[in-house]
Design an enzyme around this catalytic site. Structure first.
Site, PDB file in Angstrom:
ATOM      1  N   GLU A  85       0.840  -1.203   0.000  1.00 57.87           N
ATOM      2  CA  GLU A  85       0.000   0.000   0.000  1.00 57.87           C
ATOM      3  C   GLU A  85       0.875   1.253   0.000  1.00 57.87           C
ATOM      4  O   GLU A  85       1.759   1.396   0.836  1.00 57.87           O
ATOM      5  CB  GLU A  85      -0.923   0.005   1.228  1.00 57.87           C
ATOM      6  CG  GLU A  85      -1.879  -1.174   1.296  1.00 57.87           C
ATOM      7  CD  GLU A  85      -2.974  -1.138   0.227  1.00 57.87           C
ATOM      8  OE1 GLU A  85      -3.124  -0.111  -0.459  1.00 57.87           O
ATOM      9  OE2 GLU A  85      -3.668  -2.166   0.083  1.00 57.87           O
ATOM     10  N   CYS A 149      -7.217  -1.331   8.611  1.00 58.43           N
ATOM     11  CA  CYS A 149      -5.912  -1.355   7.942  1.00 58.43           C
ATOM     12  C   CYS A 149      -5.510   0.056   7.515  1.00 58.43           C
ATOM     13  O   CYS A 149      -4.430   0.551   7.853  1.00 58.43           O
ATOM     14  CB  CYS A 149      -5.959  -2.266   6.716  1.00 58.43           C
ATOM     15  SG  CYS A 149      -6.126  -4.010   7.138  1.00 58.43           S
ATOM     16  N   HIS A 168      -0.855  -5.731   2.570  1.00 58.52           N
ATOM     17  CA  HIS A 168      -2.035  -6.592   2.642  1.00 58.52           C
ATOM     18  C   HIS A 168      -1.667  -7.986   2.154  1.00 58.52           C
ATOM     19  O   HIS A 168      -1.029  -8.128   1.106  1.00 58.52           O
ATOM     20  CB  HIS A 168      -3.169  -6.054   1.760  1.00 58.52           C
ATOM     21  CG  HIS A 168      -4.130  -5.197   2.506  1.00 58.52           C
ATOM     22  ND1 HIS A 168      -4.421  -3.888   2.167  1.00 58.52           N
ATOM     23  CD2 HIS A 168      -4.896  -5.473   3.603  1.00 58.52           C
ATOM     24  CE1 HIS A 168      -5.314  -3.394   3.017  1.00 58.52           C
ATOM     25  NE2 HIS A 168      -5.615  -4.341   3.892  1.00 58.52           N
TER      26      HIS A 168
END
Length: 209
Positions: A85, A149, A168
């Site tokens: 991410e 998250c 993730h």
């Protein structure tokens, strides 16, 4: 001169919803077993899926360990590869957590910027991790999902001035085993540490000229 071991904190999440066993915490425990050699002082934590706990815990981890960086790992039912991410988002938190709580403001940090980016170039990490010859796929994303998250990532980026990374992982067995996830995390960490060492060496080299 020997380089001092670098402190790195890695977190995974506890169970929530249909994830009775959270692949992120399993992956982090596998990483802990594998280790990162003498060059890293590794600390791992399981984080409950609760907004208020995250708000308290993330700043505490930074104060307690003063790490080089923190890596947060979460599970995504939609992921089929290891997803790096790029950024965390401040607003849009509508889903209730494990304690049936959701921030009134639907926001992580009052007055904070809408989006914060990691100080690490995830495209480079993805490319280097992909070329390491593991039997897993790596990909990059700019949307960590507006749940715990994303919330954790933003809080950590805000606290650390960008010295955080979020990864993730897919649920266990969809398609990867715990061992494969652990090795993937180990590879990502080694890539990031190498990148940081290269930039440190560059800075030292510039200072010496």
């Amino acid at each position: 001169m020997e380089k001092q071991a670098k402190c790195v904190v890695v977190t995974g999440f506890g169970p929530f919803g249909e994830h009775a066993v959270n692949a992120s915490w399993v992956a982090v425990q596998e990483l802990e077993k594998l280790g990162l050699g003498d060059r890293v002082d590794l600390h791992v934590y399981e984080v409950p899926v609760e907004y208020q706990t995250v708000q308290r815990l993330i700043p505490d981890l930074w104060i307690k360990h003063r790490p080089q960086f923190i890596i947060h790992v979460g599970v995504s039912g939609m992921a089929s590869s290891i997803t790096l991410e790029k950024c965390g988002h401040n607003k849009g938190y509508l889903r209730l957590d494990n304690s049936q709580f959701c921030p009134d403001t639907q926001c992580c940090v009052e007055g904070g910027p809408e989006c914060l980016q990691s100080f690490i170039d995830m495209d480079v990490v993805c490319k280097r991790a992909s070329s390491a010859g593991l039997d897993v796929q790596f990909t990059v994303s700019t949307d960590a999902g507006r749940y715990l998250c994303d919330f954790t990532y933003y809080r950590s980026l805000y606290e650390s001035h960008g010295k955080s990374v979020f990864i993730h992982v897919p649920p266990l067995g969809k398609p990867y085993t715990a061992a494969q996830l652990g090795r993937a995390l180990q590879t990502i960490l080694q890539v990031i540490l190498d990148m940081l060492e290269q930039s440190e060496d560059q800075i030292n080299c510039d200072h010496n000229h």
